[in-house]
Design a protein around this motif. Sequence first.
Motif, mmCIF file in Angstrom:
data_model
loop_
_atom_site.group_PDB
_atom_site.id
_atom_site.type_symbol
_atom_site.label_atom_id
_atom_site.label_comp_id
_atom_site.label_asym_id
_atom_site.label_seq_id
_atom_site.Cartn_x
_atom_site.Cartn_y
_atom_site.Cartn_z
ATOM 1 N N VAL A 120 0.866 -1.178 0.000
ATOM 2 C CA VAL A 120 0.000 0.000 0.000
ATOM 3 C C VAL A 120 0.900 1.224 0.000
ATOM 4 O O VAL A 120 1.934 1.233 0.678
ATOM 5 C CB VAL A 120 -0.908 0.024 1.261
ATOM 6 N N VAL A 121 0.530 2.255 -0.742
ATOM 7 C CA VAL A 121 1.296 3.498 -0.714
ATOM 8 C C VAL A 121 0.996 4.173 0.625
ATOM 9 O O VAL A 121 -0.126 4.594 0.881
ATOM 10 C CB VAL A 121 0.931 4.429 -1.895
ATOM 11 N N LEU A 122 2.009 4.236 1.486
ATOM 12 C CA LEU A 122 1.836 4.894 2.785
ATOM 13 C C LEU A 122 2.099 6.386 2.679
ATOM 14 O O LEU A 122 1.390 7.180 3.299
ATOM 15 C CB LEU A 122 2.767 4.269 3.825
ATOM 16 N N ILE A 123 3.130 6.769 1.919
ATOM 17 C CA ILE A 123 3.430 8.188 1.706
ATOM 18 C C ILE A 123 3.713 8.366 0.221
ATOM 19 O O ILE A 123 4.544 7.654 -0.352
ATOM 20 C CB ILE A 123 4.632 8.663 2.543
ATOM 21 N N ASP A 124 3.017 9.320 -0.395
ATOM 22 C CA ASP A 124 3.225 9.547 -1.826
ATOM 23 C C ASP A 124 4.252 10.655 -2.058
ATOM 24 O O ASP A 124 4.794 11.233 -1.112
ATOM 25 C CB ASP A 124 1.895 9.805 -2.546
ATOM 26 N N CYS A 125 4.509 10.933 -3.333
ATOM 27 C CA CYS A 125 5.533 11.917 -3.722
ATOM 28 C C CYS A 125 5.241 13.327 -3.226
ATOM 29 O O CYS A 125 6.147 14.155 -3.152
ATOM 30 C CB CYS A 125 5.661 11.976 -5.246
ATOM 31 N N ASP A 126 3.983 13.609 -2.934
ATOM 32 C CA ASP A 126 3.607 14.933 -2.439
ATOM 33 C C ASP A 126 3.662 15.018 -0.918
ATOM 34 O O ASP A 126 3.336 16.054 -0.339
ATOM 35 C CB ASP A 126 2.197 15.284 -2.920
ATOM 36 N N GLY A 127 4.023 13.913 -0.273
ATOM 37 C CA GLY A 127 4.113 13.899 1.183
ATOM 38 C C GLY A 127 2.814 13.546 1.878
ATOM 39 O O GLY A 127 2.742 13.602 3.112
ATOM 40 N N THR A 175 -3.843 10.721 7.198
ATOM 41 C CA THR A 175 -5.170 10.846 6.575
ATOM 42 C C THR A 175 -6.116 9.757 7.052
ATOM 43 O O THR A 175 -7.298 10.005 7.236
ATOM 44 C CB THR A 175 -5.077 10.829 5.034
ATOM 45 N N GLY A 176 -5.584 8.553 7.263
ATOM 46 C CA GLY A 176 -6.418 7.454 7.747
ATOM 47 C C GLY A 176 -6.974 7.735 9.129
ATOM 48 O O GLY A 176 -8.151 7.492 9.405
ATOM 49 N N GLN A 177 -6.134 8.286 10.016
ATOM 50 C CA GLN A 177 -6.608 8.624 11.359
ATOM 51 C C GLN A 177 -7.644 9.738 11.302
ATOM 52 O O GLN A 177 -8.645 9.704 12.020
ATOM 53 C CB GLN A 177 -5.427 9.049 12.232
ATOM 54 N N LYS A 178 -7.410 10.713 10.435
ATOM 55 C CA LYS A 178 -8.353 11.834 10.299
ATOM 56 C C LYS A 178 -9.704 11.322 9.812
ATOM 57 O O LYS A 178 -10.746 11.683 10.361
ATOM 58 C CB LYS A 178 -7.787 12.865 9.321
ATOM 59 N N GLU A 179 -9.704 10.465 8.791
ATOM 60 C CA GLU A 179 -10.965 9.911 8.270
ATOM 61 C C GLU A 179 -11.682 9.109 9.340
ATOM 62 O O GLU A 179 -12.895 9.179 9.452
ATOM 63 C CB GLU A 179 -10.696 9.037 7.042
ATOM 64 N N TYR A 180 -10.938 8.352 10.144
ATOM 65 C CA TYR A 180 -11.538 7.547 11.187
ATOM 66 C C TYR A 180 -12.211 8.424 12.237
ATOM 67 O O TYR A 180 -13.324 8.150 12.672
ATOM 68 C CB TYR A 180 -10.476 6.656 11.844
ATOM 69 N N ARG A 181 -11.547 9.522 12.621
ATOM 70 C CA ARG A 181 -12.098 10.416 13.633
ATOM 71 C C ARG A 181 -13.375 11.110 13.137
ATOM 72 O O ARG A 181 -14.217 11.496 13.926
ATOM 73 C CB ARG A 181 -11.063 11.467 14.037
ATOM 74 N N GLU A 182 -13.494 11.264 11.822
ATOM 75 C CA GLU A 182 -14.661 11.951 11.246
ATOM 76 C C GLU A 182 -15.876 11.043 11.108
ATOM 77 O O GLU A 182 -16.961 11.510 10.782
ATOM 78 C CB GLU A 182 -14.290 12.565 9.886
#
Length: 186
Positions: free
Chosen positions: A165-172, A178-185
Motif C-alpha cells: 500500500v502506498v503509505l506516503i506519496d511523492c507529495d508527502g 489521513t487514515g486517522q483523520k478519516e476515522y475520527r470523522e
Amino acid sequence: MKSAEKRITVPIDKETAKALRAGDSVLLTGTIYTARDAAHERMTRLFKEGEPFPFDIRGQVIYYAGPCPAKPGEVIGSCGPTTAGRMDAYTPLLLDNGLGAMIGKGARSKEVVDAMKRNGVVYFGAIGGAGALIAETIKSAEVIAYDDLGTEAIRKLTVEDFPAVVLIDCDGNDLYETGQKEYREI
C-alpha cells in the motif's frame, strides 16, 4: 476511500511514482532489494568514503526486511517488513542519489518525507506479521552484498504480485495521518 489495485513493474520510474497516491493498493512485480539497518549503515558510510553503492540504486526499491532462512525446496523463508524508522538516518542520502521507492512499516521522519518530495519517491507499506504470505510472492533470492551480515545482507529478490500500500506519496501525503483523520470523522 479505497482505490483500485494497481500493478507496477519495478524498478520504478518517476512517472509511475508520481501517479501514485497515499492509500493506493499495489502489486509489485520485478526486482527489489532487501536491506536493513546494518546494510544501510555500511553502504552509506562506504559511499561517503568514495565507494559506489553495492548495486545501482537508481529507480530501485529497497524492502526493509531480513528474511528467515529458506526451508529445503523453498526460495526464501518468512520475509516480513522491518520498522522503517530505523533506516531514517540513512535514507535521505539514498533518495538524493536516485533510490526509487522503499517498502517497510511504520511512520517516517520529516527529513525522509522532505527527501521523498524533493526526489519524487514513494514509500510502500507491507503487512507486518504476513511474512510467510509475502514470501510466496518471491520467486528468487540471491545475496549480492555484505554476506557477513547474515539475515541483514543485501539480497536481490525477484517478486511477482508483491502486495503493498502506498503509505506516503511523492507529495508527502501520509496514509497514517489521513487514515486517522478519516476515522475520527466517522
